[in-house]
Design an enzyme around this catalytic site. Sequence first.
Site, PDB file in Angstrom:
ATOM      1  N   TYR A 334       0.841  -1.205   0.000  1.00 25.63           N
ATOM      2  CA  TYR A 334       0.000   0.000   0.000  1.00 25.63           C
ATOM      3  C   TYR A 334       0.870   1.246   0.000  1.00 25.63           C
ATOM      4  CZ  TYR A 334      -4.260  -2.719   1.085  1.00 25.63           C
ATOM      5  OH  TYR A 334      -5.318  -3.568   1.040  1.00 25.63           O
ATOM      6  N   PHE A 337       2.378   2.017  -3.433  1.00 20.92           N
ATOM      7  CA  PHE A 337       1.416   2.488  -4.434  1.00 20.92           C
ATOM      8  C   PHE A 337       0.860   3.870  -4.089  1.00 20.92           C
ATOM      9  CE2 PHE A 337       0.680  -2.184  -5.511  1.00 20.92           C
ATOM     10  CZ  PHE A 337       1.497  -2.108  -6.628  1.00 20.92           C
ATOM     11  N   LYS A 343      -1.067   9.186 -10.304  1.00 22.86           N
ATOM     12  CA  LYS A 343      -2.247   8.343 -10.442  1.00 22.86           C
ATOM     13  C   LYS A 343      -3.440   8.980  -9.747  1.00 22.86           C
ATOM     14  CE  LYS A 343      -2.870   4.374  -8.088  1.00 22.86           C
ATOM     15  NZ  LYS A 343      -2.603   2.950  -7.729  1.00 22.86           N
ATOM     16  N   TYR A 344      -3.246   9.466  -8.526  1.00 23.56           N
ATOM     17  CA  TYR A 344      -4.378  10.005  -7.752  1.00 23.56           C
ATOM     18  C   TYR A 344      -4.841  11.359  -8.287  1.00 23.56           C
ATOM     19  CZ  TYR A 344      -3.385   5.972  -4.997  1.00 23.56           C
ATOM     20  OH  TYR A 344      -3.185   4.672  -4.630  1.00 23.56           O
ATOM     21  N   GLU A 402     -13.985  -2.134   1.567  1.00 22.09           N
ATOM     22  CA  GLU A 402     -12.676  -2.778   1.508  1.00 22.09           C
ATOM     23  C   GLU A 402     -12.756  -4.161   2.141  1.00 22.09           C
ATOM     24  OE1 GLU A 402      -9.717  -2.241   0.048  1.00 22.09           O
ATOM     25  OE2 GLU A 402      -9.172  -4.149   0.973  1.00 22.09           O
ATOM     26  N   ASP A 430     -16.339  -7.714   1.104  1.00 21.59           N
ATOM     27  CA  ASP A 430     -15.997  -7.940  -0.297  1.00 21.59           C
ATOM     28  C   ASP A 430     -17.113  -7.326  -1.145  1.00 21.59           C
ATOM     29  OD1 ASP A 430     -15.829  -9.137  -2.906  1.00 21.59           O
ATOM     30  OD2 ASP A 430     -14.567 -10.707  -2.053  1.00 21.59           O
ATOM     31  N   MET A 431     -16.762  -6.466  -2.078  1.00 26.14           N
ATOM     32  CA  MET A 431     -17.795  -5.757  -2.852  1.00 26.14           C
ATOM     33  C   MET A 431     -18.722  -6.707  -3.577  1.00 26.14           C
ATOM     34  SD  MET A 431     -15.626  -4.285  -6.122  1.00 26.14           S
ATOM     35  CE  MET A 431     -14.044  -4.056  -5.308  1.00 26.14           C
ATOM     36  N   GLU A 446      -9.950   1.113  -8.305  1.00 25.26           N
ATOM     37  CA  GLU A 446      -8.636   0.976  -8.937  1.00 25.26           C
ATOM     38  C   GLU A 446      -8.203  -0.461  -8.695  1.00 25.26           C
ATOM     39  OE1 GLU A 446      -5.671  -0.043  -9.808  1.00 25.26           O
ATOM     40  OE2 GLU A 446      -4.560   1.028  -8.250  1.00 25.26           O
ATOM     41  N   GLU A 455      -6.059  -8.386 -12.739  1.00 26.80           N
ATOM     42  CA  GLU A 455      -6.300  -8.563 -11.299  1.00 26.80           C
ATOM     43  C   GLU A 455      -7.802  -8.680 -11.020  1.00 26.80           C
ATOM     44  OE1 GLU A 455      -3.956  -5.721  -9.072  1.00 26.80           O
ATOM     45  OE2 GLU A 455      -2.094  -6.433  -9.971  1.00 26.80           O
TER      46      GLU A 455
END
Lengths: 646, 646
Positions: A334, A337, A343-344, A402, A430-431, A446, A455
Amino acid sequence: MPLGERTGDKSESRYCGVEIDFSDDMPRVLDFNLYSAGFDFVLAPLMDPSYRPSLVQKDSFGSGALPFAGSDLVLSPSQWSSHVVGKISSWIDLDSEDETIRIDSETTLKQEIAWASHLSLQACLLPTPKGTSCANYARCVNQILQGLNNMQLWLRIPLVKPDDDSMDAKAVTSGDSWETWNSFRLLCEHNSQLSVALDIMSTLPSANSIGRWFGESVRAAIVNTDCFLTNSRGNPSLCKRHQRLITGFFNHSIQIIISGKSVHPKASLDANASQDSIVADSQRHPLRPYLDYVGHLYQRMDPLPEQERFELGYRDFLQSPLQPLMDNLEAQTYETFEKDAVKYIQYQRAVSKALLDRVSDEEATAKAVVLMVVGAGRGPLVRASLQAAEETGRKLRVYAVEKNPNAVVTLHALIKLEGWEDTVTIVSSDMRHWNAPEKADVLVSELLGSFGDNELSPECLDGAQRFLKEDGISIPSSYTSFLQPVTASKLYNDVKAHKDLVHFETAYVVKIHNVARLAPCQSVFSFTHPKKSDKESNQRYKKLQFIIPNDTGSAMVHGFAGYFDATLYKDVHLGIEPSTATPNMFSWFAIFFPLRTPICVNPGSTLEVHFWRCCGSTKVWYEWCVASPSPSPIHNSNGRSYWVGL
Amino acid sequence: MPLGERTGDKSESRYCGVEIDFSDDMPRVLDFNLYSAGFDFVLAPLMDPSYRPSLVQKDSFGSGALPFAGSDLVLSPSQWSSHVVGKISSWIDLDSEDETIRIDSETTLKQEIAWASHLSLQACLLPTPKGTSCANYARCVNQILQGLNNMQLWLRIPLVKPDDDSMDAKAVTSGDSWETWNSFRLLCEHNSQLSVALDIMSTLPSANSIGRWFGESVRAAIVNTDCFLTNSRGNPSLCKRHQRLITGFFNHSIQIIISGKSVHPKASLDANASQDSIVADSQRHPLRPYLDYVGHLYQRMDPLPEQERFELGYRDFLQSPLQPLMDNLEAQTYETFEKDAVKYIQYQRAVSKALLDRVSDEEATAKAVVLMVVGAGRGPLVRASLQAAEETGRKLRVYAVEKNPNAVVTLHALIKLEGWEDTVTIVSSDMRHWNAPEKADVLVSELLGSFGDNELSPECLDGAQRFLKEDGISIPSSYTSFLQPVTASKLYNDVKAHKDLVHFETAYVVKIHNVARLAPCQSVFSFTHPKKSDKESNQRYKKLQFIIPNDTGSAMVHGFAGYFDATLYKDVHLGIEPSTATPNMFSWFAIFFPLRTPICVNPGSTLEVHFWRCCGSTKVWYEWCVASPSPSPIHNSNGRSYWVGL
């Protein structure tokens, strides 16, 4: 002494060598070339060039000592190994029609390699194959390689390829020295101790043709003094193309070796007179001006950008792709990244545009947008979304979903620290299984891998789409993977070193560097969110046809480099496909799909490749194959070697 | 019921099948085609041809039962497995441009194969790939093959190849159905459960082109009624070329399947009227006359010669070559070889001629010839030599030198039994180390392997030459090995089944049968005895260039068949090289050198091959490689996998 210092760059190409004639006084050789002239190593013949085993045997072979360049005792072991590259007798010709020459050549080659091994030299230079056929030479070298310890063998190959644009394929390839190298290394089965030393000529082939070599195992470039021009001050210099080539060698850890006679005697005198008047003319090294010029090119290079320096250690290093769905990421991951500011910023821009589209200025104070970050991790996308809301003056109700309970701990802390309690609801789930209390206007995720969908972003977002409003927005709204065929000798050999099928049927995340890109990228699989229909499958099949440019010559395809590009929202994109890559973003390296057997492609030919994305009940995997010019086996059938768990 | 009986021949090709339309009344299907008409099995569709998964799903998929040809209970398990070959729906097209057809095809294919596996069918016929591309079809079949138990999958391939003699290689190969097969099996990685069913057309390609298929894994030939002519009595018959082809299939265990509509209605009626008047016209099987004709061809074949029958069990069966120098042969092995009368007759002829040359008629009573049999074994060459002496009226003094102490026991008994004590001296010693009491006029040996020198005859005779007179005679006086490239799918798969490098780098003794010989033999290594000079090495190196005939089409080279020919003395030779093989000699099968990766060769192209005979202090070995059209690795470097001990 090294050519120069380049911050962070510890590559071998800092060292420059010189090719010399046979001498049996090695201490003097090192004094003259290294300690006086400043070269780092010598490329020196190991055996008297007049030696022929068949002649010796007719005389009495009295002493039994071969005519080597001095005994092992004349230099220290570390001098032998760091300062001398052995040059195998250049007269040898194992594919001669004359059997005596053939047998003499084999005997001498084996004696010299044995001697070089005894001295623990790091490398020996093998002379260029003399004819069109090199099978017997390769057979003998291959025998030697089976029993060799650490020594490298550099096959000397002139950098030549006739730039014949005629369509007669034979004429085009016959003079291409890459073909000689290719035959030799195929016969020696891609042995990783066999590499190339390129002989640089005054005329260079096309850029595409030269490009091939950067994917091959090239260790040294021997630059003849003939290549040099004379500048206004009478000093040696190189033309622009040669300069670019030398810089390319520096960037690919290829060592320069100066060879030939000085053709700039004035330069030597000048240099001598101005800089070093103590040394007598006769002692001054005639090739010193060339070394100085090469040093100048080295020192003139731009320093490596910080990001490149940071990534040096990852160059051409194979990593297994993350399995963020099956495994939980670690804090360190984490951390890395989250540092990727670019990216953000892109995400923030995309969310801003979406909010402006979603809520008019009039509604801005009254209407709250329900925004769900699915796969919130430790919160960077939550932050980017809130900043977008602030920037646009829109109101948000945020759900941060998350599945990793460890990341959820950090999320809670973050929200408390930032005082976001009223805006952000944390959901530890878990979504794919969460029952949302309301539907979302905007879904931010993301979940992309180096190859876009690898992924399992499509499968995760299929689950999340349940709680997206009919007219809701997904950020990203689509993503596409890309592929291109590459020469990647180092990657191939690293995969092969595992000696199993599994590693040949696995895709790797890798900072590709020593590769030749043989054709432009083509798109592979695309996914759009939200999906039009529930029934739309995530299986994909794509046939790709790459055309190898005519001026490249033949080339070896070791596998495919993969990338992605994602449209976050409207014109805001983010990706690593080389031609459109987002600058200064470092979250993704490329992906590499190897081929079990490298495939040779001819100039102008079509390389047809098939890729499948297959979905099972517990996993998703890719299968791939080459169909043309010659079919390969289908790789990773049923995901037997490599898969991503659901 | 089988087509006929052929003594000793238990091949599958005795059984003849019939291709039929879809029927859901399988018991009636078997009654009509097998029990009434005499076919041995049916090639029957397993699924209603109107079924399409995408259409079913739009209706309610109520019962959940797929429209198969009857439940598993309508036939007994043994009926299903012995009498039914499943015919996969011929509409499927996995490489269609239309995604719905592609997905329907994949679903149906997997459902039908699953059903066939459930029924324990021995084989299923896969329809011919429809377009030029077959990658997706192959990918799906390859997935199925990974999990398949014993079932064979037969890919239906029409036997067509345009006989275009133009030099435009593309035009020649584009219509060649072998190319389709080759792509498919390469994509499926030579899976041994994937084979071919050839569709025979009324027009046949060239003999060379057909010949390729006899090295491939062909299980069935589907002969359409269109192929048949009408004979004078109105019955179906085949032209000579088709007859030879069918006989070829019988000889290569390829089953015939009759297909199509009867185009000889008169024949059916005639047959009916004359032979079987009880059966009503309507019940008479319309294809019975074709079956009768095929049965006639089967029964008309010459019976297998005794030697062939004896060797049936050795066909295409890989054996490790003997190591008679390192190991001692067993009694059984001597027993087998001693039965080879032809071989000893040739030796006797050679010795006779040598004795007549050595001793004139005048000297015949006075002068005794010293003849040494080196490697005497249990004595057959001693006997042949003594018979030659008797036949020519020459006197002999024989030394029988044998290193195997077990064979020496037999030798002693033989000499006592035959009363040869005064003529023959037995020497229990290795010829390389024996100190002979006198020198020999004639040295007789039989140390040859299938590849001539591969049992180290040269090294043994080097030792024996010490005790041969300057002008002495060696029998054999010379021998030469020969090679030719072959398609040998079965041998390749048997080597591959070992899953290691060692077996791919080993030469095998094998009675080659299911192979295609792709070019005439060429000579490889020759040895002459006695040697001119002691220093002459036994190392050899040969480059061979085979040209693939234009009308063959492309073909797969799985390796090389090797043979030898030996000159015993003057015009007396002995050997197994096909064009000059000694008739009725059975001591040697061929030798087979595999390639680790089979190489595809194009019509008219040159296959360049290199072979080495290498000698070390304790062993002798071969190395080999292909250099063109594309270089292979060098096989068996340093004899790492296969060698013959000294």
